[in-house]
Design an enzyme around this catalytic site. Structure first.
Site, PDB file in Angstrom:
ATOM      1  NE  ARG A  38      -4.123   2.800  -9.241  1.00 43.23           N
ATOM      2  CZ  ARG A  38      -5.014   1.806  -9.311  1.00 43.23           C
ATOM      3  NH1 ARG A  38      -5.375   1.331 -10.495  1.00 43.23           N
ATOM      4  NH2 ARG A  38      -5.530   1.313  -8.220  1.00 43.23           N
ATOM      5  NE  ARG A  45      -9.619  -2.700  -8.028  1.00 41.20           N
ATOM      6  CZ  ARG A  45      -8.827  -1.949  -7.277  1.00 41.20           C
ATOM      7  NH1 ARG A  45      -8.959  -1.944  -5.982  1.00 41.20           N
ATOM      8  NH2 ARG A  45      -7.916  -1.196  -7.830  1.00 41.20           N
ATOM      9  NE  ARG A  54      -2.791   7.323  -2.946  1.00 46.00           N
ATOM     10  CZ  ARG A  54      -3.804   6.452  -2.924  1.00 46.00           C
ATOM     11  NH1 ARG A  54      -4.737   6.523  -2.022  1.00 46.00           N
ATOM     12  NH2 ARG A  54      -3.860   5.515  -3.821  1.00 46.00           N
ATOM     13  CE  LYS A  64      -4.903   1.431  -0.014  1.00 41.00           C
ATOM     14  NZ  LYS A  64      -4.252   0.756  -1.154  1.00 41.00           N
ATOM     15  NE  ARG A 124     -10.335   1.914  -8.556  1.00 42.79           N
ATOM     16  CZ  ARG A 124      -9.576   1.904  -7.455  1.00 42.79           C
ATOM     17  NH1 ARG A 124      -9.996   1.276  -6.386  1.00 42.79           N
ATOM     18  NH2 ARG A 124      -8.416   2.521  -7.441  1.00 42.79           N
TER      19      ARG A 124
HETATM   20  P1  AP5 Z   1      -8.754  -3.847  -2.854  1.00 47.31           P
HETATM   21  O1  AP5 Z   1      -9.215  -4.160  -1.487  1.00 47.31           O
HETATM   22  O2  AP5 Z   1      -9.701  -3.171  -3.776  1.00 47.31           O
HETATM   23  O3  AP5 Z   1      -7.341  -3.061  -2.807  1.00 47.31           O
HETATM   24  P2  AP5 Z   1      -6.995  -1.592  -2.315  1.00 47.31           P
HETATM   25  O4  AP5 Z   1      -5.804  -1.712  -1.454  1.00 47.31           O
HETATM   26  O5  AP5 Z   1      -8.202  -0.918  -1.782  1.00 47.31           O
HETATM   27  O6  AP5 Z   1      -6.517  -1.000  -3.703  1.00 47.31           O
HETATM   28  P3  AP5 Z   1      -6.899   0.348  -4.460  1.00 47.31           P
HETATM   29  O7  AP5 Z   1      -6.597   0.113  -5.916  1.00 47.31           O
HETATM   30  O8  AP5 Z   1      -8.265   0.812  -4.099  1.00 47.31           O
HETATM   31  O9  AP5 Z   1      -5.833   1.299  -3.885  1.00 47.31           O
HETATM   32  P4  AP5 Z   1      -5.350   2.605  -4.473  1.00 47.31           P
HETATM   33  O10 AP5 Z   1      -4.571   3.118  -3.361  1.00 47.31           O
HETATM   34  O11 AP5 Z   1      -4.667   2.494  -5.781  1.00 47.31           O
HETATM   35  O12 AP5 Z   1      -6.709   3.355  -4.870  1.00 47.31           O
HETATM   36  P5  AP5 Z   1      -7.550   4.514  -4.187  1.00 47.31           P
HETATM   37  O13 AP5 Z   1      -8.963   4.253  -4.486  1.00 47.31           O
HETATM   38  O14 AP5 Z   1      -7.124   4.717  -2.803  1.00 47.31           O
HETATM   39  O15 AP5 Z   1      -8.243  -5.220  -3.521  1.00 47.31           O
HETATM   40  C1  AP5 Z   1      -7.838  -5.278  -4.870  1.00 47.31           C
HETATM   41  C2  AP5 Z   1      -8.348  -6.577  -5.513  1.00 47.31           C
HETATM   42  O16 AP5 Z   1      -7.686  -7.685  -4.894  1.00 47.31           O
HETATM   43  C3  AP5 Z   1      -9.856  -6.818  -5.324  1.00 47.31           C
HETATM   44  O17 AP5 Z   1     -10.358  -7.442  -6.473  1.00 47.31           O
HETATM   45  C4  AP5 Z   1      -9.918  -7.773  -4.121  1.00 47.31           C
HETATM   46  O18 AP5 Z   1     -11.052  -8.597  -4.142  1.00 47.31           O
HETATM   47  C5  AP5 Z   1      -8.630  -8.569  -4.281  1.00 47.31           C
HETATM   48  N1  AP5 Z   1      -8.030  -9.001  -3.003  1.00 47.31           N
HETATM   49  C6  AP5 Z   1      -7.903  -8.259  -1.872  1.00 47.31           C
HETATM   50  N2  AP5 Z   1      -7.259  -8.969  -0.918  1.00 47.31           N
HETATM   51  C7  AP5 Z   1      -6.957 -10.170  -1.470  1.00 47.31           C
HETATM   52  C8  AP5 Z   1      -6.287 -11.336  -0.992  1.00 47.31           C
HETATM   53  N3  AP5 Z   1      -5.776 -11.394   0.264  1.00 47.31           N
HETATM   54  N4  AP5 Z   1      -6.133 -12.389  -1.817  1.00 47.31           N
HETATM   55  C9  AP5 Z   1      -6.627 -12.321  -3.089  1.00 47.31           C
HETATM   56  N5  AP5 Z   1      -7.286 -11.265  -3.608  1.00 47.31           N
HETATM   57  C10 AP5 Z   1      -7.450 -10.188  -2.800  1.00 47.31           C
HETATM   58  O19 AP5 Z   1      -7.052   5.783  -5.011  1.00 47.31           O
HETATM   59  C11 AP5 Z   1      -7.354   5.936  -6.390  1.00 47.31           C
HETATM   60  C12 AP5 Z   1      -6.760   7.230  -6.907  1.00 47.31           C
HETATM   61  O20 AP5 Z   1      -7.367   8.353  -6.234  1.00 47.31           O
HETATM   62  C13 AP5 Z   1      -5.254   7.430  -6.656  1.00 47.31           C
HETATM   63  O21 AP5 Z   1      -4.473   6.811  -7.650  1.00 47.31           O
HETATM   64  C14 AP5 Z   1      -5.150   8.951  -6.661  1.00 47.31           C
HETATM   65  O22 AP5 Z   1      -5.158   9.441  -7.952  1.00 47.31           O
HETATM   66  C15 AP5 Z   1      -6.426   9.385  -5.977  1.00 47.31           C
HETATM   67  N6  AP5 Z   1      -6.237   9.515  -4.516  1.00 47.31           N
HETATM   68  C16 AP5 Z   1      -6.802   8.731  -3.552  1.00 47.31           C
HETATM   69  N7  AP5 Z   1      -6.398   9.108  -2.336  1.00 47.31           N
HETATM   70  C17 AP5 Z   1      -5.524  10.143  -2.522  1.00 47.31           C
HETATM   71  C18 AP5 Z   1      -4.743  10.929  -1.640  1.00 47.31           C
HETATM   72  N8  AP5 Z   1      -4.758  10.732  -0.311  1.00 47.31           N
HETATM   73  N9  AP5 Z   1      -3.961  11.901  -2.189  1.00 47.31           N
HETATM   74  C19 AP5 Z   1      -3.941  12.131  -3.508  1.00 47.31           C
HETATM   75  N10 AP5 Z   1      -4.647  11.395  -4.400  1.00 47.31           N
HETATM   76  C20 AP5 Z   1      -5.431  10.413  -3.914  1.00 47.31           C
HETATM   77 MG    MG Z   2      -9.349   0.752  -2.355  1.00 51.92          MG
END
Ligand code: AP5
Ligand code: MG
Length: 190
Positions: A146, A128, A89, A14, A134
């Site tokens: 997660r 990552r 979410r 994402k 992170r």
């Molecule tokens: P990346 O693009 O970083 O993936 P992402 O989908 O952004 O994954 P996240 O881990 O950020 O998602 P998340 O939902 O767990 O975390 P968030 O920050 O939202 O890609 C990942 C890796 O793969 C990178 O190294 C990239 O280079 C590589 N990659 C990407 N595409 C690729 C491809 N096609 N081929 C190969 N490699 C590739 O949330 C974190 C925490 O915050 C949650 O757990 C929760 O506790 C809290 N939180 C956030 N939002 C909420 C909400 N709405 N409600 C409640 N709690 C929340």
């Molecule tokens: Mg992200």
């Protein structure tokens, strides 16, 4: 205004795809995860409360992220729309989003979902972890939680938005460039 939801499990890509999407479609990117990590880095009261939940792989309370989203909508000007990454979410958050948008006669435009299997989630997050450091990528237990939280609380939104005809799924298993092109092809048709 356009209101796109960038949906998908942890590590689906994402954040990676968001930068190209905001540039091409003149959108403002809102990642609730990034906003929460900024609060943690700043040592705010909210950040302190959120840290233990995030480190456990759990969600922070709905009201916290809903407030963040509403404040971004109010303050950001000069864009054609918003790209919501990692929000909503839970079904409660999706309903709150509808209420927030209804107040200004707006609605969710479309949900762009990047889908990858659970095993690939782990590979991507491990990769990552070696680059970004992170905190929630560091422990296997947190990553497993997660993934479980995603299936239990977030995946029901696939049905929620499919029922409204707004859900569009992209195969996230290809290269970054392939996934980006698939997203652009899909969004150009919307
Ligand atoms: P990346 O693009 O970083 O993936 P992402 O989908 O952004 O994954 P996240 O881990 O950020 O998602 P998340 O939902 O767990 O975390 P968030 O920050 O939202 O890609 C990942 C890796 O793969 C990178 O190294 C990239 O280079 C590589 N990659 C990407 N595409 C690729 C491809 N096609 N081929 C190969 N490699 C590739 O949330 C974190 C925490 O915050 C949650 O757990 C929760 O506790 C809290 N939180 C956030 N939002 C909420 C909400 N709405 N409600 C409640 N709690 C929340
Ligand atoms: Mg992200």
């Amino acid at each position: 205004m356009k209101y796109y939801i960038l949906f998908g499990p942890p590590g689906a890509g994402k954040g990676t795809q968001a930068s190209a999407m905001v540039e091409k479609y003149n959108l403002h990117h809102i990642s609730t995860g990034e906003l929460l990590r900024k609060e943690i880095a700043a040592g705010s009261e909210l950040g302190l409360k959120a840290k233990s939940l995030i480190d456990a792989g759990a969600l922070v309370p709905d009201e916290v992220v809903e407030g963040m989203i509403e404040s971004e909508f109010r303050t950001v000007k000069g864009v054609d729309g918003f790209l919501l990454d990692g929000f909503p979410r839970t079904t409660a958050q999706a309903e709150a989003l509808d209420r927030i948008l209804e107040k200004c006669n707006e609605s969710v435009t479309s949900v762009v979902s990047i889908m990858i299997p659970d095993e690939m989630i782990k590979e991507r997050i491990r990769h990552r972890a070696s680059i970004e450091g992170r905190a929630d990528d560091a422990r296997e237990e947190t990553i497993n939680n997660r993934i479980k939280t995603y299936h239990d609380k977030t995946e029901p939104l696939v049905t929620f938005y499919s029922a409204q005809g707004k859900y569009r799924e992209i195969d996230g298993t290809g290269t970054i460039e392939q996934v980006r092109q698939a997203i652009f092809d899909m969004m150009d048709k919307l």
